[in-house]
Design a protein around this motif. Structure first.
Motif, PDB file in Angstrom:
ATOM      1  N   SER A  31       0.788  -1.213   0.000  1.00 35.96           N
ATOM      2  CA  SER A  31       0.000   0.000   0.000  1.00 35.96           C
ATOM      3  C   SER A  31       0.832   1.281   0.000  1.00 35.96           C
ATOM      4  O   SER A  31       0.562   2.210  -0.743  1.00 35.96           O
ATOM      5  CB  SER A  31      -0.933  -0.016   1.217  1.00 35.96           C
ATOM      6  N   ILE A  48      -6.091  -3.463  -3.060  1.00 36.06           N
ATOM      7  CA  ILE A  48      -6.183  -3.055  -1.652  1.00 36.06           C
ATOM      8  C   ILE A  48      -7.641  -2.798  -1.277  1.00 36.06           C
ATOM      9  O   ILE A  48      -8.126  -3.241  -0.236  1.00 36.06           O
ATOM     10  CB  ILE A  48      -5.306  -1.805  -1.412  1.00 36.06           C
ATOM     11  N   ALA A  87      -4.193   3.168   3.846  1.00 36.73           N
ATOM     12  CA  ALA A  87      -4.982   2.176   3.114  1.00 36.73           C
ATOM     13  C   ALA A  87      -6.462   2.565   3.094  1.00 36.73           C
ATOM     14  O   ALA A  87      -7.165   2.345   2.107  1.00 36.73           O
ATOM     15  CB  ALA A  87      -4.803   0.793   3.741  1.00 36.73           C
TER      16      ALA A  87
END
Lengths: 545, 524
Positions: B322, B402, B450
């Motif tokens: 990330s 993600i 994230a």
């Protein structure tokens, strides 16, 4: 010869000048050098082989809308500098684009008129470069997925020796993309400063990309003219080139048949259709000469200098730019719907419906022309002239409606008399001092045989003055009505015969041509108020007595 | 009074226990006495007092505009405010006065809030310490708290006090310091990779990053358009819910806001959490996580478990990519967004006038600090034709993975994720500046960004004090647009942990002074 070649659109061009291969020494040397290193163009071959020019176009059409593509500021030509600039247009920090639905509709409409497939989902991208009239440092455009793709445009042009044959051709449309216009920079060289006007910054543009399916200036010009008419018919752009609402860049290259396309140049700054034809033809000619002299063509951007009639390299466009494209993060994908995909709960005022727009497309110029030819029996080229002048078709149809004269005959008066007068005086159809009503009135007098056609032209000449008189008033005032009294006419004929002994002898000896002279004399005697057909009959009758 | 929550002070205003002007004056004077924190770049004293007077009139007519009427607030200096300088803590915008209000600012004003001033940040919000702005670093009010002074190893002389102060975190450190030092009752931050939650954690505040698209970004000077969200800093969860309710909803000026209308909500009193499923993402046990924070995190998980909630370990397998992915996307958008600062229309313009290009170059060299210039440079590199596919496109794909990780976890029945917000408590400034901005951001954003990549709502809730007497916070991440659920759980947690209030001597003195002053005034 060059000029003759330039007009021929056969697809193949002969060498530009006879002196090409055997030109001045330095050129000759270069030619040798280039063939020695295995360059694409060998001097020996070029002496004989024909050249094939390839022309593609990128056309920027300003969308006719009240407000800009992503902001609420007004769109208006020639407003005071920087008076139509919103915070977004000036790229103030924190401002965001909001898409104008009208611009999307205009692009969809144009796409449909150009037989494109409309992408139901299209995307916006940022194209980066630094320029004073691009305040954000990037332009929002549609690089990856444009709103419309894979279309075609049919256009016609005159060919043949007398330019009397109409040929119809087709150019493929690669895509139509929505994008922002830039502002305008005014360079003041003496004070070495640049003034920036952002009124145009952010105005909606449709970039129409035409595939390289054309081969000369004439074709390019005809294609752009047809596109211009289509845009104006749709109302998606006013497309006035002089006001920069339609801007054309031409990509030009030349190659030998059977060989790959040559290196192309891009010609910018073309601001009229006439200049487009000139610029393209000049560039083709220049490239052929350059190659025949052993030179090479650079992949460069050139500008058309309308005063010199030639193209010149643009200094500030030197070197390759990397535009560093990236998706515009502040705009969601642009979704348009058709009847099938339209969600039921959607507010219809807020979405763009392709089918809805399709159903409401007006007649396109090609259809209008066909209808004119069919309905009025006029020649195809007449239909082109009618559509090429703004308002002329309506004028013609109004005259036809109001007169008993056959449409086929009316067209002569429209094209030969009205149009040539307007052209001579640089007037538009709207500005014509003679209304369709007055012209119809006049043609009715002619049709009823109240006046001769000579007299009709005299009346028209009076009407141009725009003094508010009706044709009938002018006819009365000038005593132009035909002599309806047959006896009176017979007497005049008799008088003419009596006064022209020699001519009468000649006619009786068989020289019928002389009869025209007598008719002319009667016309003069009656000041054009006699019907020539009737006069001829009377004279013949009297001479055979 | 200044230490009250927003809802408490709002009630006091309504009942006439305090007047808007009095409240405003007290806040302004506290701003002055806490000037050494460097929380504010601009204090709009006159404008604030005028707004307070207007508010007072409304109260005296019995027609206040709502809960926010008369409440002093502060706004991070990357939100446009008409008539008040907006600098982004950059030379580029020093002296720049925007002609318009950001939508969120306008909404606060429309509801009667009193804007005290603009708060300090890292230049253009690029940083995680609030140390890299042109107006200097922000000091964490906890550096001057009794808690910190008692617990941190006392070093004898006064020079140490000067070198011991800790950072606020960032980039919304000014807003965090302003709320934490009681100079205002709520402040706006912005959150691109954690810029609201990180300083909230370090300053012992509630820091809410709402779902992307819930609050308008119009008027927020962007860092990364696809991740930026206006953030809310308050002293308790209830206050965050109040401010959220006043800001959320569709904005015609921001096409990325949701179309559905937003209904402000009151948080229900959660008593039974047995139906709640809390996910503990194992990847957040990141390298560098302090044992202290880990302990707080575990304790919190146990707290939920013992109260009857289901607590399960979950996996967000792409978390480790990330931060790299974030840096590519962030740099690319920064390169693009910063292109407009060319010195022509607004902001700094260099005297260099050899050519337009040389003027651009000099303007941007003089206007931006190294951090900004570095990100512009790398962003342009990532966007080059030959690199676009390998960097930007790849990063976008990773971003999707993600986001999908979160979707999967939430689909598996997890309601809320519980994670640490920061790797450790706040470090002393002298410690912090040993590393460069890039390294620090990479470390500090690791647990927060994230949620920005996935657009999810997340909130920092102050949980405990560290051994050094500094705040430690935990992060709750919720489902898209499920702010009500997220805040409800956060509030339940807040109630359980009973995070201590900062004992700020300067404020005590100040409150005392005010009382003294008022007394003497009434005698005269």
């Amino acid at each position: 010869m060059a000029a003759a070649v330039a007009r021929g659109c056969g697809g193949l061009w002969r060498r530009a000048r006879q002196c090409g291969a055997g030109g001045p020494a330095p050129h000759g040397q270069r030619a040798v050098a280039s063939s020695a290193t295995g360059g694409a163009v060998s001097a020996g071959k070029s002496g004989l082989a024909p050249w094939v020019p390839v022309v593609g176009l990128e056309i920027h059409a300003q969308i006719s809308s009240n407000s800009k593509l992503f902001s609420g500021s007004q769109v208006q030509f020639a407003a005071p500098p920087n008076s139509l600039v919103s915070f977004f247009d000036a790229s103030l920090p924190g401002t965001l684009p909001v898409l104008n639905r009208r611009c999307v509709e205009a692009a969809v409409m144009t796409g449909l008129a150009l037989n494109c497939s409309i992408n139901k989902k299209s995307l916006f991208d940022r194209k980066h470069y630094f320029y004073a009239d691009l305040p954000a440092g990037y332009q929002i455009t549609q690089q990856r997925v444009p709103i419309a793709v894979n279309g075609s445009l049919s256009y016609s042009l005159c060919t043949g020796n007398k330019m009397s044959q109409m040929v119809t051709k087709t150019v493929r449309i690669k895509q139509i993309q929505l994008e922002q216009d830039s502002g305008k920079s005014l360079h003041d060289d003496t004070r070495s400063q640049t003034l920036v006007d952002l009124n145009r910054a952010g105005v909606g543009l449709m970039e129409v990309v035409m595939e390289p399916d054309m081969c000369c200036g004439e074709e390019a010009a005809a294609a752009v003219r047809e596109l211009q008419l289509i845009l104006q018919t749709l109302g998606s752009s006013q497309a006035v080139m002089a006001e920069g609402q339609l801007r054309v860049d031409a990509n030009v290259s030349v190659h030998h048949p059977g060989e790959p396309y040559g290196v192309r140049t891009e010609v910018k700054n073309i601001n009229s259709i006439r200049f487009l034809a000139k610029a393209v033809d000049y560039e083709i000619q220049r490239q052929i000469e350059e190659l025949e002299n052993g030179g090479t063509i650079l992949n460069e951007t050139r500008a058309f200098d309308s005063k010199l009639g030639c193209t010149v390299p643009m200094r500030d466009k030197e070197g390759k730019q990397d535009y560093r494209f990236m998706p515009e993060p502040n705009l969601p994908p642009l979704i348009v719907y058709d009847a099938k995909s339209l969600p039921a709960n959607m507010n219809h005022q807020q979405v763009v419906n392709i089918d809805w727009i399709h159903e409401r497309l007006p007649d396109l110029p090609s259809v209008k022309r066909e209808k004119l030819v069919e309905q009025y029996g006029i020649l195809p080229e007449h239909s082109f002239t009618l559509l090429n002048e703004e308002g002329l078709t309506e004028f013609y149809e109004n005259v036809v409606k109001q007169t008993q004269m056959k449409p086929k005959k009316v067209i002569g008066w429209i094209l030969n008399d009205l149009l040539s007068y307007l052209k001579q005086h640089s007037l538009t159809v709207k500005e014509s001092p003679v209304s369709s009503f007055l012209l119809a009135d006049l043609l009715n007098l002619l049709e009823k045989k109240d006046i001769s056609s000579t007299a009709a032209k005299q009346v028209l000449a009076e009407l141009w003055k725009g003094e508010g008189k009706t044709p009938l008033e002018i006819v009365k005032e000038k005593k132009l009505e035909l002599i309806q009294d047959q006896k009176e006419l017979e007497q005049i004929c008799q008088a003419v015969i009596d006064g022209q002994e020699n001519e009468v002898m000649a006619i009786k000896a068989g020289n019928q041509k002389v009869l025209n002279k007598l008719i002319g004399l009667v016309q003069r005697e009656t000041q054009g108020r006699s019907n020539p057909v009737l006069v001829k009959q009377l004279l013949e009758k009297k001479l055979s007595e | 009074m200044l230490r009250a929550s927003l809802r408490e002070v709002s009630a006091a205003l309504k009942e006439g226990r305090v007047s808007p002007t009095e409240l405003c004056r007290r806040c302004l004077s506290l701003i002055k006495s806490t000037k050494f924190l460097n929380a504010y770049i601009t204090v709009a004293e006159e404008a604030a007092l005028k707004q307070a007077e207007e508010s007072e009139k409304r109260y005296s007519r019995g027609q206040p505009l709502g809960v926010l009427d008369g409440i002093p607030i502060a706004v991070k200096d990357n939100f446009n405010t008409a008539g008040i300088e907006t600098t982004c803590a950059s030379n580029m915008l020093k002296g720049y006065v925007s002609p318009y209000n950001a939508t969120v600012v306008q909404k606060l004003m429309d509801q009667g809030a009193v804007l005290l001033g603009k708060t300090n940040l890292d230049e253009f919000a690029m940083g995680s310490g609030s140390t890299d702005g042109v107006f200097g670093p922000v000091r964490n009010p906890w550096s001057y708290s009794r808690q910190y002074k008692e617990k941190s190893v006392p070093k004898s002389d006064s020079e140490d006090e000067e070198s011991n102060w800790v950072i606020t975190g960032g980039s919304s450190g000014g807003s965090a310091a302003a709320v934490s030092s009681f100079t205002c009752f709520a402040a706006l931050g912005s959150d691109t990779g954690g810029s609201t939650r990180n300083p909230a954690a370090h300053c012992g505040l509630v820091g809410l990053k709402p779902t992307y698209g819930l609050i308008s970004r119009h008027g927020l000077i962007p860092l990364v358009n696809s991740m930026d969200v206006p953030g809310i800093l308050t002293r308790c969860v209830d206050d965050a819910a109040v401010v959220l309710g006043s800001l959320a909803g569709h904005d015609l000026k921001d096409s990325t806001t949701i179309q559905d209308s937003f209904k402000p909500f009151e948080l229900p009193n959660l008593t039974d959490i047995s139906k709640l499923s809390i996910g503990i993402p194992k990847e957040y046990h990141a390298p560098g996580l302090s044992s202290e924070i880990l302990a707080v995190w575990s304790k919190a998980a146990d707290l939920f478990k013992s109260a009857g909630a289901k607590v399960i370990e979950v996996s967000l397998p792409h978390t480790r990519y990330s931060i790299v992915c974030y840096h590519v996307l962030c740099a690319a958008e920064v390169a693009s967004n910063m292109a407009r600062f060319d010195g022509l229309e607004y902001g700094h313009r260099s005297d260099m006038n050899k050519s337009t290009e040389s003027m651009y170059a000099a303007t941007r060299r003089e206007g931006f600090n190294d951090v900004v210039r570095g990100r512009i440079l790398s962003g342009n590199y990532f966007l080059l034709k030959q690199n676009y596919e390998n960097y930007f496109i790849k990063a976008q794909k990773v971003r999707r993975l993600i986001a999908n990780d979160f979707v999967k976890v939430f689909r598996s029945g997890v309601d809320i994720l519980l994670t640490p917000t920061t790797l450790s408590d706040a470090v002393p400034y002298m410690e912090f500046i040993k590393e460069d901005n890039r390294t620090r951001s990479a470390q500090d954003d690791i647990l927060t960004q994230a949620a920005n990549m996935a657009g999810l709502p997340a909130i920092n809730v102050p949980t405990a004090l560290s051994e050094r007497g500094l705040p430690v916070g935990l992060q709750f991440i919720g489902r898209s647009f499920q702010e009500k659920q997220l805040l409800t759980v956060a509030r339940w947690f807040e109630k359980q942990v009973k995070f201590p209030m900062i004992q700020l001597e300067v404020v005590k003195r100040h409150d005392h002074d005010v009382v003294q002053h008022q007394k003497s005034a009434s005698f005269s």
